[in-house]
Design a protein around this motif. Sequence first.
Motif, PDB file in Angstrom:
ATOM      1  N   ALA A 119       0.818  -1.213   0.000  1.00 32.61           N
ATOM      2  CA  ALA A 119       0.000   0.000   0.000  1.00 32.61           C
ATOM      3  C   ALA A 119       0.850   1.262   0.000  1.00 32.61           C
ATOM      4  O   ALA A 119       0.494   2.266  -0.615  1.00 32.61           O
ATOM      5  CB  ALA A 119      -0.933  -0.003   1.214  1.00 32.61           C
ATOM      6  N   GLY A 120       1.986   1.215   0.702  1.00 36.78           N
ATOM      7  CA  GLY A 120       2.847   2.399   0.770  1.00 36.78           C
ATOM      8  C   GLY A 120       3.774   2.553  -0.399  1.00 36.78           C
ATOM      9  O   GLY A 120       4.499   3.553  -0.494  1.00 36.78           O
ATOM     10  N   GLY A 121       3.753   1.578  -1.326  1.00 40.63           N
ATOM     11  CA  GLY A 121       4.687   1.629  -2.439  1.00 40.63           C
ATOM     12  C   GLY A 121       4.505   2.821  -3.340  1.00 40.63           C
ATOM     13  O   GLY A 121       5.480   3.329  -3.909  1.00 40.63           O
ATOM     14  N   VAL A 122       3.273   3.288  -3.483  1.00 42.84           N
ATOM     15  CA  VAL A 122       3.034   4.414  -4.382  1.00 42.84           C
ATOM     16  C   VAL A 122       3.789   5.657  -3.923  1.00 42.84           C
ATOM     17  O   VAL A 122       4.107   6.539  -4.729  1.00 42.84           O
ATOM     18  CB  VAL A 122       1.512   4.693  -4.472  1.00 42.84           C
ATOM     19  N   LEU A 123       4.107   5.748  -2.626  1.00 45.56           N
ATOM     20  CA  LEU A 123       4.878   6.877  -2.092  1.00 45.56           C
ATOM     21  C   LEU A 123       6.358   6.550  -1.915  1.00 45.56           C
ATOM     22  O   LEU A 123       7.128   7.428  -1.527  1.00 45.56           O
ATOM     23  CB  LEU A 123       4.282   7.335  -0.755  1.00 45.56           C
ATOM     24  N   VAL A 124       6.739   5.305  -2.144  1.00 46.24           N
ATOM     25  CA  VAL A 124       8.130   4.823  -2.129  1.00 46.24           C
ATOM     26  C   VAL A 124       8.749   4.872  -0.735  1.00 46.24           C
ATOM     27  O   VAL A 124       9.207   3.848  -0.199  1.00 46.24           O
ATOM     28  CB  VAL A 124       9.011   5.583  -3.139  1.00 46.24           C
ATOM     29  N   LEU A 125       8.790   6.061  -0.121  1.00 47.20           N
ATOM     30  CA  LEU A 125       9.503   6.229   1.149  1.00 47.20           C
ATOM     31  C   LEU A 125       8.962   5.347   2.274  1.00 47.20           C
ATOM     32  O   LEU A 125       9.757   4.839   3.084  1.00 47.20           O
ATOM     33  CB  LEU A 125       9.481   7.700   1.571  1.00 47.20           C
ATOM     34  N   PRO A 126       7.632   5.136   2.398  1.00 44.78           N
ATOM     35  CA  PRO A 126       7.165   4.239   3.470  1.00 44.78           C
ATOM     36  C   PRO A 126       7.737   2.827   3.360  1.00 44.78           C
ATOM     37  O   PRO A 126       8.029   2.198   4.381  1.00 44.78           O
ATOM     38  CB  PRO A 126       5.646   4.239   3.289  1.00 44.78           C
ATOM     39  N   VAL A 127       7.930   2.333   2.147  1.00 44.70           N
ATOM     40  CA  VAL A 127       8.510   0.996   1.971  1.00 44.70           C
ATOM     41  C   VAL A 127       9.957   0.989   2.436  1.00 44.70           C
ATOM     42  O   VAL A 127      10.404   0.064   3.127  1.00 44.70           O
ATOM     43  CB  VAL A 127       8.421   0.557   0.499  1.00 44.70           C
ATOM     44  N   GLY A 134       5.780  -3.231  -4.150  1.00 50.02           N
ATOM     45  CA  GLY A 134       5.356  -1.897  -3.735  1.00 50.02           C
ATOM     46  C   GLY A 134       6.199  -0.814  -4.390  1.00 50.02           C
ATOM     47  O   GLY A 134       5.673   0.197  -4.875  1.00 50.02           O
ATOM     48  N   LEU A 135       7.509  -1.025  -4.425  1.00 49.11           N
ATOM     49  CA  LEU A 135       8.386  -0.064  -5.091  1.00 49.11           C
ATOM     50  C   LEU A 135       8.125  -0.016  -6.597  1.00 49.11           C
ATOM     51  O   LEU A 135       8.219   1.044  -7.222  1.00 49.11           O
ATOM     52  CB  LEU A 135       9.846  -0.432  -4.830  1.00 49.11           C
ATOM     53  N   ARG A 136       7.771  -1.151  -7.165  1.00 54.13           N
ATOM     54  CA  ARG A 136       7.434  -1.192  -8.595  1.00 54.13           C
ATOM     55  C   ARG A 136       6.183  -0.364  -8.875  1.00 54.13           C
ATOM     56  O   ARG A 136       6.080   0.308  -9.918  1.00 54.13           O
ATOM     57  CB  ARG A 136       7.229  -2.641  -9.025  1.00 54.13           C
ATOM     58  N   ILE A 137       5.218  -0.419  -7.968  1.00 54.43           N
ATOM     59  CA  ILE A 137       4.014   0.406  -8.116  1.00 54.43           C
ATOM     60  C   ILE A 137       4.380   1.883  -8.074  1.00 54.43           C
ATOM     61  O   ILE A 137       3.904   2.693  -8.876  1.00 54.43           O
ATOM     62  CB  ILE A 137       2.989   0.063  -7.012  1.00 54.43           C
ATOM     63  N   GLY A 138       5.252   2.249  -7.117  1.00 50.06           N
ATOM     64  CA  GLY A 138       5.675   3.635  -7.032  1.00 50.06           C
ATOM     65  C   GLY A 138       6.418   4.087  -8.278  1.00 50.06           C
ATOM     66  O   GLY A 138       6.219   5.212  -8.769  1.00 50.06           O
ATOM     67  N   TRP A 139       7.262   3.228  -8.818  1.00 47.68           N
ATOM     68  CA  TRP A 139       8.034   3.594 -10.001  1.00 47.68           C
ATOM     69  C   TRP A 139       7.147   3.705 -11.236  1.00 47.68           C
ATOM     70  O   TRP A 139       7.488   4.413 -12.196  1.00 47.68           O
ATOM     71  CB  TRP A 139       9.130   2.565 -10.231  1.00 47.68           C
ATOM     72  N   ALA A 140       5.988   3.033 -11.233  1.00 44.33           N
ATOM     73  CA  ALA A 140       5.101   3.054 -12.394  1.00 44.33           C
ATOM     74  C   ALA A 140       4.603   4.467 -12.693  1.00 44.33           C
ATOM     75  O   ALA A 140       4.405   4.826 -13.860  1.00 44.33           O
ATOM     76  CB  ALA A 140       3.917   2.114 -12.171  1.00 44.33           C
ATOM     77  N   TRP A 141       4.366   5.264 -11.645  1.00 44.54           N
ATOM     78  CA  TRP A 141       3.919   6.633 -11.926  1.00 44.54           C
ATOM     79  C   TRP A 141       5.082   7.614 -12.009  1.00 44.54           C
ATOM     80  O   TRP A 141       4.941   8.706 -12.575  1.00 44.54           O
ATOM     81  CB  TRP A 141       2.892   7.092 -10.885  1.00 44.54           C
ATOM     82  N   ILE A 142       6.241   7.241 -11.497  1.00 42.60           N
ATOM     83  CA  ILE A 142       7.415   8.097 -11.654  1.00 42.60           C
ATOM     84  C   ILE A 142       7.957   7.993 -13.076  1.00 42.60           C
ATOM     85  O   ILE A 142       8.305   8.998 -13.709  1.00 42.60           O
ATOM     86  CB  ILE A 142       8.508   7.702 -10.640  1.00 42.60           C
ATOM     87  N   ALA A 143       8.050   6.766 -13.594  1.00 46.23           N
ATOM     88  CA  ALA A 143       8.562   6.543 -14.945  1.00 46.23           C
ATOM     89  C   ALA A 143       7.654   5.536 -15.654  1.00 46.23           C
ATOM     90  O   ALA A 143       7.971   4.346 -15.723  1.00 46.23           O
ATOM     91  CB  ALA A 143       9.998   6.040 -14.890  1.00 46.23           C
ATOM     92  N   PRO A 144       6.519   5.973 -16.193  1.00 50.06           N
ATOM     93  CA  PRO A 144       5.556   5.048 -16.798  1.00 50.06           C
ATOM     94  C   PRO A 144       6.003   4.474 -18.136  1.00 50.06           C
ATOM     95  O   PRO A 144       5.429   3.493 -18.593  1.00 50.06           O
ATOM     96  CB  PRO A 144       4.304   5.917 -16.971  1.00 50.06           C
ATOM     97  N   GLY A 187      -1.357   7.513 -15.205  1.00 48.79           N
ATOM     98  CA  GLY A 187      -2.547   6.907 -14.614  1.00 48.79           C
ATOM     99  C   GLY A 187      -2.728   5.461 -15.042  1.00 48.79           C
ATOM    100  O   GLY A 187      -3.034   4.600 -14.217  1.00 48.79           O
ATOM    101  N   ARG A 188      -2.523   5.199 -16.329  1.00 49.59           N
ATOM    102  CA  ARG A 188      -2.690   3.835 -16.820  1.00 49.59           C
ATOM    103  C   ARG A 188      -1.616   2.917 -16.244  1.00 49.59           C
ATOM    104  O   ARG A 188      -1.897   1.776 -15.855  1.00 49.59           O
ATOM    105  CB  ARG A 188      -2.630   3.825 -18.342  1.00 49.59           C
ATOM    106  N   ALA A 189      -0.372   3.406 -16.202  1.00 56.97           N
ATOM    107  CA  ALA A 189       0.716   2.585 -15.663  1.00 56.97           C
ATOM    108  C   ALA A 189       0.484   2.263 -14.196  1.00 56.97           C
ATOM    109  O   ALA A 189       0.682   1.122 -13.752  1.00 56.97           O
ATOM    110  CB  ALA A 189       2.050   3.311 -15.839  1.00 56.97           C
ATOM    111  N   LEU A 190       0.049   3.266 -13.427  1.00 55.56           N
ATOM    112  CA  LEU A 190      -0.200   3.059 -12.003  1.00 55.56           C
ATOM    113  C   LEU A 190      -1.357   2.090 -11.792  1.00 55.56           C
ATOM    114  O   LEU A 190      -1.279   1.182 -10.947  1.00 55.56           O
ATOM    115  CB  LEU A 190      -0.495   4.397 -11.330  1.00 55.56           C
ATOM    116  N   ALA A 191      -2.428   2.240 -12.574  1.00 50.97           N
ATOM    117  CA  ALA A 191      -3.595   1.365 -12.422  1.00 50.97           C
ATOM    118  C   ALA A 191      -3.242  -0.076 -12.762  1.00 50.97           C
ATOM    119  O   ALA A 191      -3.618  -1.007 -12.039  1.00 50.97           O
ATOM    120  CB  ALA A 191      -4.727   1.865 -13.309  1.00 50.97           C
ATOM    121  N   GLN A 192      -2.522  -0.285 -13.847  1.00 46.65           N
ATOM    122  CA  GLN A 192      -2.177  -1.645 -14.260  1.00 46.65           C
ATOM    123  C   GLN A 192      -1.274  -2.311 -13.229  1.00 46.65           C
ATOM    124  O   GLN A 192      -1.485  -3.470 -12.851  1.00 46.65           O
ATOM    125  CB  GLN A 192      -1.486  -1.613 -15.619  1.00 46.65           C
TER     126      GLN A 192
END
Length: 329
Positions: free
Chosen positions: A173-181, A230-240, A247-252
Amino acid sequence: MDLDAYVAEHAGEWRRLDQLSRRRRLSAPEADELVILYQRTATHLSAVRSRSPDPALVARLSRLVLQARAALTGGPGFSWRSVGRFLTVGFPLAVYRAAPWWLGVTAAFVTLSGVLMWYVASHPEVPSMLLSDEQIDELVNSSFAGYYTEYQPQNFALHVWTNNAFLAAQCLAGGVLVLPVVYVLATNALSLGLVGGIMIGNGRSDVFFGLITPHGLLELTAVFVAAGFGLRIGWAWIAPGPLRTRGRALAQTAREGMLVAVGLVPVLFISGLIEAFVTPAPVPTVLRVGIGATAWLGFLGYVFVLGARAAQDGESADVEDAEPLVPTA
């Protein structure tokens, strides 16, 4: 439009659509009829909305159209076929494709905790800065080993399972923000390094590794998978990437993360059983470690064999790409 005449003309079709869309199984002719009636009713809904928007009729037809669409696409109902695809394709493929991430997390965690163990073990003054002599003595001679026998095995297994599942959920869940992980991993590496260093520095390395290895191999790997994904989820919106929007990269990637979260539940359950029943068992250490290593290697084999096969077949781990379930005979 004469609304009463329109309803009288098509009411029979609507009733038939309602009947067909409520059935769990359909013959081939009934499935064809369902498709035709769904298309007609969708046209009726559009006509009523544009010419005579009666709220009650619009609501009725909207419900019918949605109900029929759910019947045609399979809906969210339970299916053994979906379960089989999840176990043989979805979960192993998602973990396999994220391997560079969680293997990187594994390497970083093991390196950090290993360096900390070495430093604490070789500098006796460090533990004394954080714990009293009484606390160190209790940890070395009783509390570390006693932790695994403090509760009844079944209760301890449930406690460990829920605790580790929560830890894995935090990483995902915290992966989208990277730092919590990063924070979760760092605090656990510091804790493991400190305790391990104290045990090793006091000549109890056999107790430390003999107790932590049986369950730790599978348990930590599951946590590393969650953290890596989780880190992969965070990276999806940093570098899609050039072909996807953020948005599509993060959702997928997040949808694949849901698969990983569900798949890790039984993995962590197994590691909890090992920790509760195998780790403290009065049997030779080599046997306990062997059981843990077997479970760990089994998980890795499952992920890499089935994951690689699914990747070669061009399968997708995205739940939206799964083949819909159409009601047939």
